[in-house]
Design an enzyme around this catalytic site. Structure first.
Site, PDB file in Angstrom:
ATOM      1  N   ARG A 190      65.574  40.829  18.468  1.00  0.00           N
ATOM      2  CA  ARG A 190      64.303  40.641  19.180  1.00  0.00           C
ATOM      3  C   ARG A 190      64.494  40.514  20.686  1.00  0.00           C
ATOM      4  O   ARG A 190      63.781  39.767  21.360  1.00  0.00           O
ATOM      5  CB  ARG A 190      63.533  39.407  18.679  1.00  0.00           C
ATOM      6  CG  ARG A 190      63.286  39.380  17.202  1.00  0.00           C
ATOM      7  CD  ARG A 190      62.314  40.449  16.731  1.00  0.00           C
ATOM      8  NE  ARG A 190      62.257  40.398  15.295  1.00  0.00           N
ATOM      9  CZ  ARG A 190      63.039  41.130  14.499  1.00  0.00           C
ATOM     10  NH1 ARG A 190      63.879  42.023  15.023  1.00  0.00           N
ATOM     11  NH2 ARG A 190      62.949  41.032  13.204  1.00  0.00           N
ATOM     12  N   SER A 230      53.917  36.510  15.065  1.00  0.00           N
ATOM     13  CA  SER A 230      54.810  35.349  15.152  1.00  0.00           C
ATOM     14  C   SER A 230      54.705  34.709  16.528  1.00  0.00           C
ATOM     15  O   SER A 230      54.909  35.388  17.539  1.00  0.00           O
ATOM     16  CB  SER A 230      56.254  35.774  14.963  1.00  0.00           C
ATOM     17  OG  SER A 230      56.381  36.486  13.778  1.00  0.00           O
ATOM     18  N   GLU A 281      57.677  33.319  21.221  1.00  0.00           N
ATOM     19  CA  GLU A 281      57.963  34.761  21.204  1.00  0.00           C
ATOM     20  C   GLU A 281      57.093  35.573  22.183  1.00  0.00           C
ATOM     21  O   GLU A 281      57.620  36.411  22.919  1.00  0.00           O
ATOM     22  CB  GLU A 281      57.814  35.314  19.782  1.00  0.00           C
ATOM     23  CG  GLU A 281      58.252  36.758  19.736  1.00  0.00           C
ATOM     24  CD  GLU A 281      58.252  37.341  18.346  1.00  0.00           C
ATOM     25  OE1 GLU A 281      59.047  36.901  17.523  1.00  0.00           O
ATOM     26  OE2 GLU A 281      57.463  38.260  18.113  1.00  0.00           O
TER      27      GLU A 281
HETATM   28  P1  NAP Z   1      60.266  36.499   6.011  1.00  0.00           P
HETATM   29  O1  NAP Z   1      60.368  37.680   5.136  1.00  0.00           O
HETATM   30  O2  NAP Z   1      59.512  35.285   5.594  1.00  0.00           O
HETATM   31  O3  NAP Z   1      61.711  36.050   6.460  1.00  0.00           O
HETATM   32  C1  NAP Z   1      61.855  34.918   7.306  1.00  0.00           C
HETATM   33  C2  NAP Z   1      63.206  34.980   7.961  1.00  0.00           C
HETATM   34  O4  NAP Z   1      64.207  35.128   6.974  1.00  0.00           O
HETATM   35  C3  NAP Z   1      63.333  36.145   8.905  1.00  0.00           C
HETATM   36  O5  NAP Z   1      64.028  35.662  10.011  1.00  0.00           O
HETATM   37  C4  NAP Z   1      64.189  37.139   8.180  1.00  0.00           C
HETATM   38  O6  NAP Z   1      65.091  37.776   9.038  1.00  0.00           O
HETATM   39  C5  NAP Z   1      64.999  36.259   7.247  1.00  0.00           C
HETATM   40  N1  NAP Z   1      65.295  36.977   6.001  1.00  0.00           N
HETATM   41  C6  NAP Z   1      64.525  37.047   4.890  1.00  0.00           C
HETATM   42  N2  NAP Z   1      65.132  37.783   3.943  1.00  0.00           N
HETATM   43  C7  NAP Z   1      66.305  38.193   4.487  1.00  0.00           C
HETATM   44  C8  NAP Z   1      67.369  38.984   4.010  1.00  0.00           C
HETATM   45  N3  NAP Z   1      67.356  39.518   2.774  1.00  0.00           N
HETATM   46  N4  NAP Z   1      68.414  39.211   4.843  1.00  0.00           N
HETATM   47  C9  NAP Z   1      68.435  38.686   6.089  1.00  0.00           C
HETATM   48  N5  NAP Z   1      67.454  37.933   6.599  1.00  0.00           N
HETATM   49  C10 NAP Z   1      66.404  37.674   5.809  1.00  0.00           C
HETATM   50  O7  NAP Z   1      59.747  36.958   7.437  1.00  0.00           O
HETATM   51  P2  NAP Z   1      58.255  37.121   7.965  1.00  0.00           P
HETATM   52  O8  NAP Z   1      58.101  36.126   9.047  1.00  0.00           O
HETATM   53  O9  NAP Z   1      57.238  37.223   6.882  1.00  0.00           O
HETATM   54  O10 NAP Z   1      58.372  38.549   8.648  1.00  0.00           O
HETATM   55  C11 NAP Z   1      58.586  39.703   7.835  1.00  0.00           C
HETATM   56  C12 NAP Z   1      59.456  40.653   8.613  1.00  0.00           C
HETATM   57  O11 NAP Z   1      58.776  41.042   9.808  1.00  0.00           O
HETATM   58  C13 NAP Z   1      60.777  40.001   9.042  1.00  0.00           C
HETATM   59  O12 NAP Z   1      61.791  40.977   8.951  1.00  0.00           O
HETATM   60  C14 NAP Z   1      60.505  39.618  10.482  1.00  0.00           C
HETATM   61  O13 NAP Z   1      61.666  39.564  11.303  1.00  0.00           O
HETATM   62  C15 NAP Z   1      59.598  40.747  10.912  1.00  0.00           C
HETATM   63  N6  NAP Z   1      58.817  40.409  12.094  1.00  0.00           N
HETATM   64  C16 NAP Z   1      59.187  40.983  13.279  1.00  0.00           C
HETATM   65  C17 NAP Z   1      58.533  40.687  14.435  1.00  0.00           C
HETATM   66  C18 NAP Z   1      58.962  41.360  15.707  1.00  0.00           C
HETATM   67  O14 NAP Z   1      59.610  42.384  15.668  1.00  0.00           O
HETATM   68  N7  NAP Z   1      58.616  40.808  16.820  1.00  0.00           N
HETATM   69  C19 NAP Z   1      57.478  39.778  14.425  1.00  0.00           C
HETATM   70  C20 NAP Z   1      57.115  39.221  13.211  1.00  0.00           C
HETATM   71  C21 NAP Z   1      57.808  39.526  12.044  1.00  0.00           C
HETATM   72  P3  NAP Z   1      64.694  38.953  10.077  1.00  0.00           P
HETATM   73  O15 NAP Z   1      63.838  38.348  11.113  1.00  0.00           O
HETATM   74  O16 NAP Z   1      66.020  39.380  10.589  1.00  0.00           O
HETATM   75  O17 NAP Z   1      64.044  40.023   9.287  1.00  0.00           O
END
Ligand code: NAP
Length: 333
Positions: free
Chosen positions: A158, A232, A327
């Site tokens: 990020r 987020s 963020e």
């Molecule tokens: P989530 O699926 O509830 O996961 C929460 C956290 O756990 C995230 O940090 C995610 O890592 C990590 N995680 C879950 N499963 C994983 C796995 N199998 N291996 C490694 N890490 C794992 O997340 P959420 O908040 O609902 O968001 C869904 C996805 O959208 C996530 O990938 C999140 O990063 C992404 N997102 C991105 C942005 C952005 O680009 N600004 C904003 C919002 C959400 P990661 O963050 O590395 O995926």
């Protein structure tokens, strides 16, 4: 010249106005304005989906509205050059409709294409940097257009050179590498795998993966068209192994994911464990289905949103000793 309202141009819906606005509809507009921007660096606004704005923005505001998608063959892959003002999700849909794989896990991320490299958007195990080829940007300090390749962009979780040097560049177009007819997909995240199972998909292709991602996101996240939010609000912190281990003693169910910099934990879990999942104040609320998201249905000001976020940060800090980072970009506050 009269002020321009930015209230409908930021998805958090905070009341805001700009003293001066410049519309960028083509790359020549950036060239024309380069000297002016060099003297007085602008605030750049694309989809307005990752900003907390002050009530009055004194700096010039540059609205990125250029459009267009160009395609070139590169061996067995395809280079897709996209204007920064294109909507990100529309690009994902366009790629799938044209049989190009790679962007499916990044479906339904709000905002425009120019914003994607800034925070190296990522979701469900796929990050922009893995598809990134190069971009064209105005170097505001030098007053000229530059091509930046993947190394120049210094992508990290990020983060990128654009986060490290805010205001230095204005991204004009982005080139990605996509796979025509690609069938390899990433379904490592449990949310995606479970959703595909629910859909009865045995051999997922990029279109079905995008469908699963869209369903998960729609269920979990408020739609900014109806419920003002910026996705987020906090970054997921990366902790040392020691700190994570000590937190696990008290909270055995806490999840941690290994990361090159340490152990990544979900800020949403920490907020929940602090009892802030249903926090409300003066019209602002934590979104209970995803406590990483704050909603602003009554259009409170940017300063009020930050004060509300600070209450959550203090709760997490006091409970876990972890300082959550905000963020979205904070502009003029
Ligand atoms: P989530 O699926 O509830 O996961 C929460 C956290 O756990 C995230 O940090 C995610 O890592 C990590 N995680 C879950 N499963 C994983 C796995 N199998 N291996 C490694 N890490 C794992 O997340 P959420 O908040 O609902 O968001 C869904 C996805 O959208 C996530 O990938 C999140 O990063 C992404 N997102 C991105 C942005 C952005 O680009 N600004 C904003 C919002 C959400 P990661 O963050 O590395 O995926």
């Amino acid at each position: 010249m009269s002020d321009t309202s930015l209230t409908a141009m930021n998805t958090l819906g905070v009341p805001s106005k700009a003293r001066r606005v410049h519309l960028i509809e083509k790359i020549d507009d950036l060239k024309r304005l380069a000297a002016r921007f060099r003297a007085n660096g602008p605030v750049v606004l694309g989809g307005g989906s990752n900003v907390v704005l002050a009530e009055t923005i004194e700096q010039p505001v540059c609205l990125i509205r250029n459009r267009g998608i160009g395609v070139t063959r590169n061996g067995s892959a395809v280079e897709v050059t996209v204007a920064a003002g294109e909507n990100w999700h529309n690009l994902v849909r366009w790629s799938l409709a044209n049989g190009l794989a790679g962007l499916e896990n990044l479906a339904l991320i709000p905002g425009c294409v120019g914003a994607a490299p800034v925070q190296n958007i990522g979701a469900y195990g796929v990050e922009l940097e893995g598809l990134f080829q190069r971009l064209l940007a105005l170097d505001v300090q030098a007053g000229e257009l530059l091509v930046l390749n993947r190394d120049d962009c210094k992508f990290a979780y990020r983060s990128s050179v654009f986060k490290l040097h805010p205001g230095r560049f204005i991204i004009a177009e982005v080139t990605l590498i996509l796979q025509p007819g690609g069938t390899e997909v990433n379904t490592t995240y449990p949310d995606v795998a479970v959703e595909l199972e629910r859909l009865g998909v045995v051999r997922p292709d990029p279109v079905r993966v995008a469908e699963a991602v869209i369903r998960v996101r729609r269920r979990k996240l408020p739609d900014p068209r109806w419920v003002p939010n910026v996705g987020s609000f906090f970054k997921n912190p990366i902790l040392s192994q020691e700190r994570f281990d000590s937190m696990k003693i008290e909270h055995r169910a806490l999840n941690g994911y290994s990361d090159p910099a340490g152990i990544k934990v979900a800020a949403a879990e920490l907020i929940d464990l602090c009892g802030c999942k249903e926090l409300r104040s003066g019209g602002l609320q934590v979104w209970p289905r995803q406590p990483l998201v704050l909603i602003n249905p009554e259009h409170q000001s940017g300063a009020e949103v930050l004060a509300f976020a600070e209450r959550i940060r203090v709760a997490v800090l006091q409970r876990f000793g972890v300082r959550l980072e905000i963020e979205p970009d904070i502009v003029g506050l």
